[in-house]
Design a protein around this motif. Sequence first.
Motif, PDB file in Angstrom:
ATOM      1  N   ARG A   1       0.832  -1.206   0.000  1.00  0.00           N
ATOM      2  CA  ARG A   1       0.000   0.000   0.000  1.00  0.00           C
ATOM      3  C   ARG A   1       0.865   1.254   0.000  1.00  0.00           C
ATOM      4  O   ARG A   1       0.589   2.217  -0.710  1.00  0.00           O
ATOM      5  CB  ARG A   1      -0.936  -0.033   1.216  1.00  0.00           C
ATOM      6  N   TRP A   2       1.949   1.225   0.816  1.00  0.00           N
ATOM      7  CA  TRP A   2       2.852   2.371   0.873  1.00  0.00           C
ATOM      8  C   TRP A   2       3.539   2.581  -0.479  1.00  0.00           C
ATOM      9  O   TRP A   2       3.630   3.714  -0.971  1.00  0.00           O
ATOM     10  CB  TRP A   2       3.892   2.156   1.963  1.00  0.00           C
ATOM     11  N   GLU A   3       4.033   1.526  -1.092  1.00  0.00           N
ATOM     12  CA  GLU A   3       4.730   1.649  -2.372  1.00  0.00           C
ATOM     13  C   GLU A   3       3.802   2.167  -3.461  1.00  0.00           C
ATOM     14  O   GLU A   3       4.208   2.982  -4.304  1.00  0.00           O
ATOM     15  CB  GLU A   3       5.320   0.296  -2.762  1.00  0.00           C
ATOM     16  N   GLU A   4       2.548   1.716  -3.461  1.00  0.00           N
ATOM     17  CA  GLU A   4       1.596   2.205  -4.454  1.00  0.00           C
ATOM     18  C   GLU A   4       1.302   3.684  -4.241  1.00  0.00           C
ATOM     19  O   GLU A   4       1.173   4.446  -5.214  1.00  0.00           O
ATOM     20  CB  GLU A   4       0.306   1.385  -4.385  1.00  0.00           C
ATOM     21  N   GLU A   5       1.187   4.104  -2.985  1.00  0.00           N
ATOM     22  CA  GLU A   5       0.955   5.517  -2.692  1.00  0.00           C
ATOM     23  C   GLU A   5       2.122   6.367  -3.163  1.00  0.00           C
ATOM     24  O   GLU A   5       1.941   7.457  -3.721  1.00  0.00           O
ATOM     25  CB  GLU A   5       0.724   5.711  -1.191  1.00  0.00           C
ATOM     26  N   ARG A   6       3.340   5.887  -2.957  1.00  0.00           N
ATOM     27  CA  ARG A   6       4.520   6.638  -3.412  1.00  0.00           C
ATOM     28  C   ARG A   6       4.547   6.736  -4.940  1.00  0.00           C
ATOM     29  O   ARG A   6       4.925   7.782  -5.485  1.00  0.00           O
ATOM     30  CB  ARG A   6       5.803   5.959  -2.922  1.00  0.00           C
ATOM     31  N   ARG A   7       4.178   5.667  -5.623  1.00  0.00           N
ATOM     32  CA  ARG A   7       4.115   5.718  -7.091  1.00  0.00           C
ATOM     33  C   ARG A   7       3.102   6.744  -7.572  1.00  0.00           C
ATOM     34  O   ARG A   7       3.359   7.494  -8.516  1.00  0.00           O
ATOM     35  CB  ARG A   7       3.795   4.330  -7.653  1.00  0.00           C
ATOM     36  N   ARG A   8       1.956   6.813  -6.910  1.00  0.00           N
ATOM     37  CA  ARG A   8       0.936   7.794  -7.290  1.00  0.00           C
ATOM     38  C   ARG A   8       1.450   9.213  -7.052  1.00  0.00           C
ATOM     39  O   ARG A   8       1.202  10.115  -7.862  1.00  0.00           O
ATOM     40  CB  ARG A   8      -0.355   7.545  -6.505  1.00  0.00           C
ATOM     41  N   GLU A   9       2.176   9.398  -5.946  1.00  0.00           N
ATOM     42  CA  GLU A   9       2.732  10.727  -5.671  1.00  0.00           C
ATOM     43  C   GLU A   9       3.735  11.147  -6.739  1.00  0.00           C
ATOM     44  O   GLU A   9       3.753  12.289  -7.193  1.00  0.00           O
ATOM     45  CB  GLU A   9       3.399  10.741  -4.286  1.00  0.00           C
ATOM     46  N   ARG A  10       4.610  10.208  -7.137  1.00  0.00           N
ATOM     47  CA  ARG A  10       5.599  10.532  -8.162  1.00  0.00           C
ATOM     48  C   ARG A  10       4.930  10.817  -9.491  1.00  0.00           C
ATOM     49  O   ARG A  10       5.398  11.664 -10.274  1.00  0.00           O
ATOM     50  CB  ARG A  10       6.602   9.383  -8.302  1.00  0.00           C
ATOM     51  N   THR A  11       3.815  10.131  -9.783  1.00  0.00           N
ATOM     52  CA  THR A  11       3.093  10.359 -11.026  1.00  0.00           C
ATOM     53  C   THR A  11       2.477  11.746 -11.067  1.00  0.00           C
ATOM     54  O   THR A  11       2.449  12.412 -12.112  1.00  0.00           O
ATOM     55  CB  THR A  11       1.998   9.294 -11.227  1.00  0.00           C
ATOM     56  N   ARG A  12       2.013  12.221  -9.891  1.00  0.00           N
ATOM     57  CA  ARG A  12       1.385  13.546  -9.837  1.00  0.00           C
ATOM     58  C   ARG A  12       2.412  14.668  -9.966  1.00  0.00           C
ATOM     59  O   ARG A  12       2.048  15.778 -10.337  1.00  0.00           O
ATOM     60  CB  ARG A  12       0.624  13.689  -8.510  1.00  0.00           C
ATOM     61  N   LEU A  13       3.668  14.442  -9.644  1.00  0.00           N
ATOM     62  CA  LEU A  13       4.683  15.499  -9.696  1.00  0.00           C
ATOM     63  C   LEU A  13       5.039  15.872 -11.136  1.00  0.00           C
ATOM     64  O   LEU A  13       5.006  15.085 -12.025  1.00  0.00           O
ATOM     65  CB  LEU A  13       5.945  15.031  -8.958  1.00  0.00           C
TER      66      LEU A  13
END
Length: 280
Positions: free
Chosen positions: A268-280
Amino acid sequence: MILIGLTGSLATGKSTVSNLLRSPPYALPIIDADLLAHRAVQPGTYGYRQILAKFGPTTPDLLQPLDPTVPLGGGGGGVGTNAERHIDRAALGRRVFGDGEAKRRDRNALNGIVHPLVRLAMARELLYHFVRGRWAVVLDIPLLYESALDVLVSVVLMVAVSSPSVQMRRLRRRDPALSAAEAQDRVGSQMGVEEKVARTRARDACRGKVLLNDGGRGDLEREVARAMGEVRAEAGGPLWGWWLLGSPVGAAGAGAWEVYLGWRARRRWEEERRRERTRL
C-alpha cells in the motif's frame, strides 16, 4: 508470539529504547541485528572470509593491525594471519558509505554477504523464544524497512527525532572521531527519518507506532510506556499464545497471516509513493 520490529535512524535513540524494553517492567527478549552482524563477520567465520575476498584486495586498511601485546595462537614467530585480525569497521565504512554508484554497489555487496547470515541467526533465536512461550520478542533492526523485514513483524516501533539537526548533533557527540562529511555520509546511506516515520504511520494504528525522542530520557520512557501499553492491549491473551504453541498448524497460519498483513502494508505504501511521483 508477537514480533515487534524496533527501528530508527542513526543517533535517534533506538539503542536506549532497546535497553528499556529488555529491562523490567517489560523484560522482553531482544534480537539485535547489529550484534548478530558483528558475530557474522568475526575472524574465521564464513562472512569474514567473504568480506576479505570481496573487499580485501582493494582496501589495504580493511584489517585492524595486530596487537603486539596479545600472544598469537598457533604458528608463533611473531607473524599473525588473517584469522587473528578483525575487520576494521571504520575502514569498511569509508568504503561503503556515501553517494555515488560505486559506493552503492559496494554497500549492496556488503549487505548481500551479511544480511542472509543475520536472517538465519534471527530465525534460530526466534524459534528458541517461541518454544519457550514468550508473548513477544523485539527484533532490533536499524534497516528494518531497507531490508524489507517489516513484512515479518506484527508491530513497528519507530524511534524518531523531529529535526535532522538534532540527529546530526547527537551522532557527532556519540562518535567525535567522525568528521561532518563522514557523519553526513552515514546518515545519507540510510532511509531518511521522515520517510521511515511516514511508512510507520501508514501502517494500521495498531501495527505502527512512532516514538518521538526530542526530549530527555524521562520523556522517552513515557513514550515507550504508552506504546507498549497499546501493544499489550491490542495483543491476544495468554491462552491464545499457549494454544498456538501447542498447535503447529495454528502457529503457521497465524504467522502467515501476519506476514500477509505486513506485505499488504508495504505494498500500500509503495503504491501511494508511485501515485505521488506520477502527480509530480
